[in-house]
Design an enzyme around this catalytic site. Sequence first.
Site, PDB file in Angstrom:
ATOM      1  N   ARG A  96       0.887  -0.921   0.127  1.00 36.94           N
ATOM      2  CA  ARG A  96       0.383  -0.056   0.049  1.00 36.94           C
ATOM      3  C   ARG A  96       0.807   1.626  -0.404  1.00 36.94           C
ATOM      4  NH1 ARG A  96      -1.965  -3.754   3.883  1.00 36.94           N
ATOM      5  NH2 ARG A  96      -4.369  -4.191   3.462  1.00 36.94           N
ATOM      6  N   HIS A 141      -2.742   3.143  -6.160  1.00 34.49           N
ATOM      7  CA  HIS A 141      -3.155   1.717  -5.255  1.00 34.49           C
ATOM      8  C   HIS A 141      -3.512   0.671  -6.077  1.00 34.49           C
ATOM      9  CE1 HIS A 141      -4.443  -0.212  -1.460  1.00 34.49           C
ATOM     10  NE2 HIS A 141      -5.870  -0.624  -2.696  1.00 34.49           N
ATOM     11  N   ARG A 164      -0.791  -2.098  -6.407  1.00 32.82           N
ATOM     12  CA  ARG A 164      -1.103  -3.251  -5.705  1.00 32.82           C
ATOM     13  C   ARG A 164      -1.756  -3.902  -6.023  1.00 32.82           C
ATOM     14  NH1 ARG A 164      -1.198  -5.030  -0.485  1.00 32.82           N
ATOM     15  NH2 ARG A 164      -3.318  -5.744   0.273  1.00 32.82           N
ATOM     16  N   TYR A 201      -3.286 -16.396   8.020  1.00 33.48           N
ATOM     17  CA  TYR A 201      -2.580 -16.410   6.763  1.00 33.48           C
ATOM     18  C   TYR A 201      -1.436 -15.902   7.153  1.00 33.48           C
ATOM     19  CZ  TYR A 201      -7.279 -15.732   4.711  1.00 33.48           C
ATOM     20  OH  TYR A 201      -8.325 -15.220   4.210  1.00 33.48           O
TER      21      TYR A 201
END
Length: 398
Positions: A207, A315, A318, A350
């Site tokens: 980000r 963005h 990303r 995760y």
Amino acid sequence: MANKEGHRGFGNVRKLVSGRWQARYPGPDGRLRNAPRTFVTKREAGKWLSITEGQLITRDWTDPERAKIRLADYAVKWINERPGLRPNTKALYEWLWNKHIGPRLGEAHLGKITTAVVREWRADLLEDGVSQSVTAKCYRLLRAIFNTAVDEDRILPRNPCRVRGADQENAAERPILTVAQVFDLAGRMNDRRYRVLVLVGAFCTLRWGEVTALRRCDVAADGSWVRVNFAHTELKGRGIVVGPPKSRAGVRTLTVPDAIRWEIVKHLMEFTGPEPDVLVFTGKRGNALRRGNFNQLVRWTKTVKDMGVPGLHFHDLRHTGNTLAAQTGVSTKDLMVRMGHDDMRAALIYQRAGSEADKKIAERLSGLVDDHQSGAETTRSDGDDPDEGTAGQPVPVG
């Protein structure tokens, strides 16, 4: 004293001068209360008392007097006391409230806001030209406020935000760049100090706040990994605030594709000081990058338009990196670790995924870059200078 034969066991009803019936009942504190409305028949009043008695027994009853608090008073307190809000999230909530919710609903009492009122408020926003995306954000904020009033504070028996589909934004699909376009964009930066910013943002799926907060100690000396520990947030009146990433899963170490590691090493040597806490990507004076200043410095709007991708946001790099990583065929869990997924319920799962899977993603991304470079090498003329950083040039690999 016991009720007389034929009288109700809970509460009482009486006929008013108007001909309607009033129900009265004792609350948990013993104080006699009137029903919030009157009834056409004695039977309706009695039925309402039976329902209220059941709510008291099951502890589902809420005090109507407490629902007389203004939404404005409750909502402002809710935003200020909400635990775990990131500064930019709080700023967004305050803007949504002050711009679109408070002016229309703020003076109403909590107990007076019904689903019909919420539906009309939403329709008015859309009719006045507020975008569907912003309207959905407003609705979700209002629903969250009422969820607290219902579930935690027990001021209301139910949430009035029950408008089907009102929480959906249906945002337009964002553009995805090819590997060649990522390098093209990096080569178009009018200051070479921002070339690697584009590459790292895309191929490490960072980000804006994460990539601009990277320090020298967060980047391997050989460019083989980057570590995300902090993020920059720009707040009006406060400037850049340093804080944690968007979620706990956002704290992560990422393997850098081998094909761009030498680019990072060169950047560190040329543009980054030796101190461990110095920022990797800065302005010309060594200051932290602001999004608006960066866009002006590199003429972002014109640059992406000239590339043929008008409206591209930083963005979207990303988004591009996440898409390319997904195409490598790794599992969803491994992919989400690399992305720094912001689902708090899944963050620990995760984060426990092995680093080997992350290396596999980096290796396959590097392969995609190598494929692009091989094609560029065959088309580059002998007169081209690889040091100029133009679109499609091969990157030295160390």
